[in-house]
Scaffold this motif. Structure first.
Motif, PDB file in Angstrom:
ATOM      1  N   ASP A 105     -88.592 -18.757  49.676  1.00  0.00           N
ATOM      2  CA  ASP A 105     -88.971 -17.510  50.349  1.00  0.00           C
ATOM      3  C   ASP A 105     -90.484 -17.286  50.332  1.00  0.00           C
ATOM      4  N   GLY A 106     -91.238 -18.364  50.504  1.00  0.00           N
ATOM      5  CA  GLY A 106     -92.694 -18.203  50.569  1.00  0.00           C
ATOM      6  C   GLY A 106     -93.386 -18.164  49.218  1.00  0.00           C
ATOM      7  N   ASN A 107     -92.621 -18.315  48.136  1.00  0.00           N
ATOM      8  CA  ASN A 107     -93.227 -18.353  46.805  1.00  0.00           C
ATOM      9  C   ASN A 107     -93.473 -19.799  46.387  1.00  0.00           C
ATOM     10  N   PRO A 108     -94.560 -20.051  45.677  1.00  0.00           N
ATOM     11  CA  PRO A 108     -94.803 -21.423  45.208  1.00  0.00           C
ATOM     12  C   PRO A 108     -93.830 -21.795  44.088  1.00  0.00           C
ATOM     13  N   PRO A 109     -93.643 -23.087  43.813  1.00  0.00           N
ATOM     14  CA  PRO A 109     -92.882 -23.482  42.626  1.00  0.00           C
ATOM     15  C   PRO A 109     -93.611 -22.982  41.371  1.00  0.00           C
ATOM     16  N   LEU A 118     -90.679 -11.170  46.427  1.00  0.00           N
ATOM     17  CA  LEU A 118     -91.688 -11.689  45.492  1.00  0.00           C
ATOM     18  C   LEU A 118     -91.039 -12.319  44.264  1.00  0.00           C
ATOM     19  N   ILE A 119     -91.410 -13.567  44.004  1.00  0.00           N
ATOM     20  CA  ILE A 119     -91.009 -14.234  42.760  1.00  0.00           C
ATOM     21  C   ILE A 119     -92.295 -14.635  42.047  1.00  0.00           C
TER      22      ILE A 119
END
Lengths: 252, 252
Positions: free
Chosen positions: B55-59, B71-72
């Motif tokens: 969902d658009g968050n980096p690893p 947001l993660i």
């Protein structure tokens, strides 16, 4: 009201943790002062004075410190987040600032704090010479177990967004932090890093290190007298602990 | 649009780094989910899934993770700063948020990461049993050199603003972090901490630890089944390394 100056309060002994902050300020192209340029005694006095807490700021435990007007803060990642948000280097949205901070904290934990710990495994308060054997053992474990894991992780971050930067097309201070950390690890463990650099599996990470260093303002700074030499700071070169990673070698 | 839930993604094995986040959420009185309650396998699966980046968050590299809508994020201090600002526990002004984050990072560095390192001085990837002698040596140095320095520092912070909290009259999540860290150090080094608690020079720090734990919502949480026991987490009790501080004893 005039714009308050950006003031880094740190001591001159090596690039150190302050270097991430300097590189951010250089990339942003803003004017700043740095107590490092005052020499050891004056820089230390400035640090001691500001650590006490004043003008409504709490006492802080250790440098780097940063002053901007009435605000005095400590902690590298915290200073970077403050400046990154202010100077347009913390991503495109308010939420991105927390993604960028997560990445910066992870680079600092793994590729700065853990590297320093390999040189001072028993205690940062004891001399390296008093924990040399333990340091050699710690370095070998770190190179074999942790370093490949970190490189693989950063490779996955760069791959996930398609590059060229950690957050995709937007350059952020997390790129600066990762590149500066890789630079330091290359100094501390040249043999291990040269070996890993030859392999194609981490090509994004090593390419990223070069791309950040090639950005015009950063390249100019790195070539200047302001860039200090690595020596007895976070990144130290201790030949006994610098080995070719076994696992990585076996997987070629 | 409904309010997105607060979701802590962590594994059940000890209070750990996730505990600071739980305590902040409890103090704020908001509803949240915690994968810890799902048991080991499901919690680990949730962690692994979200670490990959989506969902658009980096690893991300390691838990704790936190999800709020799209947001993660990872990194304890980062999650605390995000939630603290959102839930009114990061001080009175936007600038205070950076003072509070500096204090929280300093507590986590010194009284959490350094304590964990005394149990795993050679490497966090090796068993305690494979570095037991080094751990005993590291613990003794830490108790004698670092612990009194940290307690004196926090005493000075509490004294500088006149209390009752680190930022003066405003309770912030830095208070939660310091209190939880002191709690962990008391578990890991009971003999050393009992000795230091008897001395009047750190009365503000030990009093602060109790005052935070006595806040109604926190007290209720600590008495509940949700509060996990310390065991093989960041704070471990290893009798060989738990000594009465020499310097402190000499200064009585």
């Amino acid at each position: 009201m005039s714009t308050p100056p950006y003031e880094l309060i740190y001591a001159p002994f090596a690039p150190g943790r302050g270097e991430h902050i300097r590189l951010l300020l250089e990339e942003a192209g803003v004017t700043y002062t740095d107590t490092t340029s005052l020499g050891w005694d004056a820089a230390l006095a400035a640090n001691q004075e500001l650590l006490k807490g004043r003008d409504g700021n709490p006492p802080y435990f250790a440098p780097p410190l940063f002053r901007h007007g009435d605000l005095i803060i400590s902690q590298t990642s915290n200073i970077l987040m403050y400046l990154g948000s202010k100077l347009g280097l913390a991503g495109s949205t308010a939420e991105d600032a927390f993604r960028v901070n997560a990445l910066a904290c992870t680079a600092l934990d793994g590729l700065s704090d853990e590297v320093h710990a390999t040189h001072h495994p028993i205690s940062g308060t004891l001399y390296y010479e008093d924990q040399k054997d333990e340091s050699t053992r710690a370095s070998k474990v770190w190179i074999n177990v942790r370093l490949p894991k970190f490189l693989a992780y950063w490779e996955s971050v760069l791959a996930s967004k398609g590059g060229p930067w950690l957050m995709g097309e937007t350059f952020t201070y997390a790129d600066i932090v990762l590149s500066q950390c890789i630079d330091g690890v290359k100094y501390a463990f040249p043999k291990a890093m040269a070996h890993l650099d030859e392999k194609s599996e981490y090509r994004r990470v090593f390419g990223h290190w070069e791309q950040v260093r090639a950005r015009p303002r950063i390249a100019k700074y790195l070539a200047s007298d302001k860039r200090q030499k690595y020596d007895n700071g976070i990144y130290r070169y201790c030949p006994d602990g610098d080995v070719v990673p076994e696992t990585a070698a076996a997987s070629v």
